[in-house]
Design a protein around this motif. Structure first.
Motif, short mmCIF file in Angstrom:
data_model
loop_
_atom_site.label_atom_id
_atom_site.label_comp_id
_atom_site.label_asym_id
_atom_site.label_seq_id
_atom_site.Cartn_x
_atom_site.Cartn_y
_atom_site.Cartn_z
N ALA A 289 -19.41 38.44 -94.82
CA ALA A 289 -19.31 37.54 -95.97
C ALA A 289 -20.02 38.10 -97.19
N ASP A 290 -19.38 37.90 -98.33
CA ASP A 290 -19.98 38.25 -99.62
C ASP A 290 -19.98 37.01 -100.49
N TYR A 291 -21.17 36.64 -100.93
CA TYR A 291 -21.34 35.51 -101.85
C TYR A 291 -21.37 36.09 -103.25
N ILE A 292 -20.29 35.88 -104.00
CA ILE A 292 -20.11 36.57 -105.27
C ILE A 292 -20.58 35.72 -106.45
N GLN A 293 -20.15 34.46 -106.49
CA GLN A 293 -20.55 33.53 -107.55
C GLN A 293 -20.74 32.16 -106.93
N PRO A 294 -21.61 31.34 -107.50
CA PRO A 294 -21.82 30.01 -106.93
C PRO A 294 -20.73 29.01 -107.34
N ALA A 295 -20.54 28.03 -106.48
CA ALA A 295 -19.70 26.87 -106.81
C ALA A 295 -20.64 25.69 -106.89
#
Length: 129
Positions: free
Chosen positions: A62-68
């Motif tokens: 998993a890659d967390y790229i930008q927050p929601a």
């Protein structure tokens, strides 16, 4: 073929900073996989009851790229990357307005009643080929 499932971010999905708590992305993609399999016409409950086959996650990258954040409208995209005898590799991304926020590769295995790998069900193999 890419399956798309919309998700809205609820308050309960966020952390103290008001962004989606990292582990909740795993819940989002799990729900999307369930809906994807259902849309393929595979009844997982019947598959377990009649053939003793269940699916288990073996690996997640998993890659967390930008927050929601709260109230965001997200879409989970699910597509097949690879299919082998007992293994299915999926690409699952979470997007907002077409921008990827979370990217993952999920490896699933089919397991029999004894917890050992078994061949993927024919109904699934036929549908994915």
């Amino acid at each position: 073929m890419t399956h798309r499932m919309p998700i809205r971010v609820y308050y309960e999905d966020t952390d103290l900073a008001g962004i989606v708590y990292y582990a909740n992305y795993l819940k989002f993609i799990e729900r999307a996989r369930t809906e994807w399999v259902r849309d393929l016409g595979v009844d997982q409950g019947r598959l377990k009851a009649e053939e003793g086959i269940v699916f288990a996650v073996r690996r997640v990258e998993a890659d967390y790229i930008q927050p929601a954040g709260f109230d965001d409208e997200l879409v989970v995209h699910t597509s097949v990357e690879a299919l082998t005898g007992a293994r299915l590799v999926l690409k699952q991304d979470v997007l907002r307005d077409g921008v990827v926020l979370f990217a993952s590769t999920v490896t699933l295995v089919a397991l029999g009643g004894d917890g050992r790998p078994v061949r993927l069900p024919d109904v699934l193999r036929r549908t994915l080929h």
